[in-house]
Design a protein around this motif. Structure first.
Motif, mmCIF file in Angstrom:
data_model
loop_
_atom_site.group_PDB
_atom_site.id
_atom_site.type_symbol
_atom_site.label_atom_id
_atom_site.label_comp_id
_atom_site.label_asym_id
_atom_site.label_seq_id
_atom_site.Cartn_x
_atom_site.Cartn_y
_atom_site.Cartn_z
ATOM 1 N N SER A 129 -16.410 2.637 -10.457
ATOM 2 C CA SER A 129 -15.302 3.413 -10.147
ATOM 3 C C SER A 129 -14.988 3.171 -8.491
ATOM 4 O O SER A 129 -13.845 3.130 -8.357
ATOM 5 N N THR A 130 -16.084 3.130 -7.706
ATOM 6 C CA THR A 130 -15.724 3.148 -6.435
ATOM 7 C C THR A 130 -14.908 1.736 -5.999
ATOM 8 O O THR A 130 -14.164 1.434 -5.394
ATOM 9 N N ASP A 133 -11.293 1.726 -7.385
ATOM 10 C CA ASP A 133 -10.422 2.262 -6.331
ATOM 11 C C ASP A 133 -10.104 1.647 -4.997
ATOM 12 O O ASP A 133 -9.213 1.464 -4.564
ATOM 13 N N ALA A 168 -11.157 6.343 -12.553
ATOM 14 C CA ALA A 168 -10.657 5.119 -11.818
ATOM 15 C C ALA A 168 -9.948 4.088 -12.633
ATOM 16 O O ALA A 168 -9.071 3.440 -12.218
#
Lengths: 428, 378
Positions: A129-130, A133, A168
């Motif tokens: 997810s990071t 993003d 995300a």
């Protein structure tokens, strides 16, 4: 200037009282040009390489080499960035702490980015997810970019609190496209397929490091050939009609039904992403109120829209007839792709049942898949299925699950399940 | 060439505009042999009287062309450039498949493909003077469906006949007999012009040359004159009292009726739709049966194709259907009759052309002028 054309394959004749209209609409793009060069805005490319601790030395070396090879395919002048992904995402290139997080490709940038990739070291966990993003933030730091594409490589399962990845994905959906590749066999096909499907990209397995370079080059070449930034499939249906589904069926099966954005009460847009010189097939199914024998009406206008401009249109018709010779005919294209969609479902459901230990269901589903793959001439699916099951009778779909299966073969079957074959087209 | 309606470029051979559906070009013009003596088969070849000379005062103009594309017939929505309704998706009929004419407030007609047919081979051509009851011309042709291009031929024929009937019918030389002979001659000319136009648009090599019926009615004041070949019909339907079928079919069914078979039996028999006279290259006899009568009451003059009368053949049945609509607006009535025929199955192309006769519009002077043009009473 890109030119689009549309052709429709269907049996427009419905029996008395018939309501459901099925059609395959083929949309073809020619003269797409190169990404970012068509004047409608810049193109942006972000390469995300998994640098978690799970990446073994051989895989990491191959990943670095492949990412560097991908850089070579990015056309000069294209905005780009490189992300190293672990339990958090790090902007590996350009190394900036403020201002735009992307830079334009030229010889120097390519060399510097290659050097940055060369310094990758595997450590930490996997929090995809990071990565997603950060890619979104980088794209949004350069306003002139209108065509956004990500190449994502991972080798392991996402280790995040449930839901984070989906959030995300939702943030990225409709903003950029992503082609995803899994190295080795420790990643989850369903998880990565979810990313690729939402972000209008492809998913595949790279079982051995040696194949990575060619795959990356291929993905990046295809991305750079997409000269048409963003297009929507626009579907108009008459008052009182119902869209049963809208599916892309070639080159892969993707159900777009839930991705409708209303344009007006009768019209909705479905995202198709960027276009290269290519041809895609869509299966639309519409339910219209039955009319009297002899009546003809339009069941759908299927258009391709670039922004507000409709660039091509196919007409899906319905004509009620009492001539059963006409009404019982099933269009070849519709039959073929109905089979291909069922094939994709049968493979995925069969593999899921097998993973859950339900051998009876797995055998039935994969047997049906073998049958459908043979019927629809999908040789790739047939050869991948044969690595997972022993086939007793292809026509009947009777199979036995193999006792020992290479994990990679099972994953390859899963990732390839949505790939479809085409049949020769005769205008209906 | 360019479409006169929307300006799109269309192939020269096109009959309809691909983009707006408008009908293109005029029906083939029948070449007139200028200066040359009339050929032996010319309708005026060796006629005992000269072609009538006419004052231009009675010349009737063509009905105005409908402006733009009609709204969707199903839901009233806008029709898109692809010829389907933008709201309900119903296919808009081409100008040939469905057209309406209203040359004056008291005269109108609808010519419709019908839901059971794939092509509209009926044709209609109307004329009318502005003043109600002044002068109306109703021409209906029904193209025979097993012949090639009979849709083109029937429309060419209807319009050619309309040209002949554009000026008032002659009054003759002073006696009713001479007037009847002169009127008969004009109708013969109209039929001959229609026939020439039909033959002119027929492929000379066609094994199934286009053919058509012919039915025309002319209303001038209180006087109705009609002519017929085949089985299209004219009816007189007074608002009350006995309705009449004016024209007599040239059909096997009619022959059977005349020999005593009941109408219902004859008109539903295997030969019900076999016609004994028609227009076209293979026509043998193109002399129409002609008649005329004076009307005393308000009512409707109706000229129609069998696509309508099939369902209500007897004058009483036709009158009941007309009266049931309760309208005195001809276009509304024509649309209602076409809708009725479609609702009854729409097995054949439907044409209904109507002129409204209102005796209050007609003064005593409108009684048919005495031959010679001098009113006898007034």
């Amino acid at each position: 200037m890109a030119e689009f054309s549309a052709s429709v394959y269907q049996n427009e004749f419905l029996p008395d009282g018939g309501t459901d209209v099925n059609a395959i609409v083929t949309i073809t793009c020619q003269g797409a040009g190169t990404a970012g060069q068509s004047g409608s805005g810049g193109a942006g490319e972000i390469i995300i390489v998994d640098t978690s601790g799970s990446m073994g030395p051989a895989t990491m070396a191959a990943a670095k080499d492949a990412a560097q090879a991908a850089l070579a395919e990015i056309v000069d002048g294209t905005w780009f960035a490189v992300i190293a992904g672990a339990d958090r995402a790090m902007l590996a290139y350009p190394q900036v702490s403020s201002g735009p997080g992307m830079t334009k490709m030229d010889a120097q940038a390519r060399q510097d980015a290659s050097a940055a990739i060369g310094r990758f070291v595997g450590s930490g966990g996997t929090a995809i997810s990071t990565w997603l993003d950060l890619a979104g933030q980088l794209f949004s730091s350069v306003t002139e970019i209108t065509q956004r594409h990500v190449l994502l490589l991972t080798d392991g399962e996402n280790r995040e609190r449930p839901g984070r990845l989906d959030e995300a994905i939702n943030r990225a959906t409709g903003y950029y496209q992503a082609d995803c590749r899994g190295a080795g066999t420790d990643w989850q096909v369903a998880e990565i397929r979810r990313i690729a499907q939402a972000l209008l990209g492809t998913v595949d397995i790279i079982p051995s490091p040696a194949e990575m370079r060619a795959q990356f080059q291929d993905i990046m070449r295809k991305a750079m050939a997409r000269g048409v930034a963003d297009a929507s499939l626009r579907v108009w249906t008459p008052q009182g009609a119902q869209v049963l589904f809208v599916r892309q069926v070639s080159p892969t099966v993707e159900d777009l039904s839930s991705r409708r954005t209303p344009v007006n009460p009768l019209t909705g847009d479905y995202p198709t992403g960027a276009w290269a010189d290519e041809s895609r097939d869509y299966h639309v199914a519409i339910r219209v109120p039955a009319k009297a024998i002899g009546q003809e009406q339009l069941a759908a206008r299927v258009q391709l829209a670039l922004g507000a401009d409709v660039v091509t249109q196919g007409l899906v018709k319905a004509t009620w007839s009492n001539n059963s010779e006409l009404t019982t005919r099933i269009d070849q294209q519709v039959a073929h792709y109905t089979g291909q969609a069922e094939l994709a479902d049968a493979i995925q459901e069969g593999l899921a049942a097998k993973a859950a230990g339900d051998e009876a269901t797995a055998t039935t589903k994969l047997g049906r898949a073998v049958q459908l793959a043979a019927e629809t001439g999908n040789d790739e699916a047939t050869s991948k299925l044969r690595k997972v099951v022993d086939v007793d009778n292809e026509k009947e779909g009777t199979v036995r699950l193999k006792r020992t299966i290479e994990k990679a073969d099972e994953m390859a079957l899963d990732t390839a399940s949505t790939k479809t074959t085409r049949i020769r087209k005769e205008p209906s | 060439m360019t479409c006169p309606s929307c300006g799109s470029t269309v192939p020269d051979s096109a009959r309809f505009c691909e983009s707006c559906g408008a009908q293109l070009g005029q029906p083939a013009v029948v070449p007139a042999a200028a200066g040359a003596p009339p050929p032996a088969d010319h309708p005026l070849g060796d006629a005992p009287i000269s072609a009538p000379t006419r004052k231009p005062v009675g010349f009737l103009a063509d009905p105005p062309k409908a402006a733009g594309r009609r709204p969707c017939g199903e839901c009233g929505g806008e029709v898109g450039p692809d010829l389907y309704c933008l709201a309900c998706g119903t296919k808009a009929p081409s100008e040939r498949d469905h057209f309406e004419e209203q040359p004056a407030s008291w005269v109108a007609g609808v010519c419709d493909k019908a839901i059971g047919k794939s092509r509209n081979e009926d044709a209609m051509a109307l004329l009318a003077g502005e003043a109600p009851g002044s002068r109306a011309v109703l021409v209906v042709l029904d193209g025979v469906s097993n012949s090639v291009d009979s849709d083109v031929a029937s429309l060419a024929g209807a319009r050619a006949a309309r040209e002949v009937l554009r000026v008032p019918l002659p009054a003759g030389m002073g006696t009713p007999e001479s007037r009847d002979a002169a009127v008969r001659k004009v109708f013969a000319n109209a039929v001959a012009a229609a026939n020439t136009a039909i033959v002119a648009v027929t492929d000379p090599d066609s094994p199934n040359p286009a053919s058509a019926t012919f039915s025309a009615a002319v209303l001038e004041g209180r006087r109705i004159s009609w002519a017929n070949i085949g089985d299209s019909r004219s009816y007189w339907i007074p608002d009350s009292g006995q309705p009449l079928q004016l024209s007599v079919d040239d059909s096997v069914a009619q022959e059977q009726i005349e020999s005593g078979v009941a109408r219902e039996v004859a008109e539903t028999g295997p030969q019900a739709h076999a016609i004994t006279k028609w227009l076209g290259r293979d026509a043998e006899d193109i002399v129409p049966s002609v008649g005329s009568r004076e009307v005393e009451a308000s009512g409707w003059l109706l000229t129609c194709s069998d696509g309508l009368w099939n369902y209500i053949s007897a004058p009483e049945a036709m009158a009941a259907q007309v009266r049931a609509t309760g309208t005195t607006t001809p276009l509304d009535l024509a649309q209602a009759l076409v809708a009725f025929a479609n609702a009854s199955g729409g097995h054949d192309n439907i044409t209904a052309a109507l002129a409204r006769v209102d005796v209050s519009d007609l003064g005593q002077n409108d009684r048919t002028p005495t031959p010679g043009g001098v009113p006898s009473d007034g």
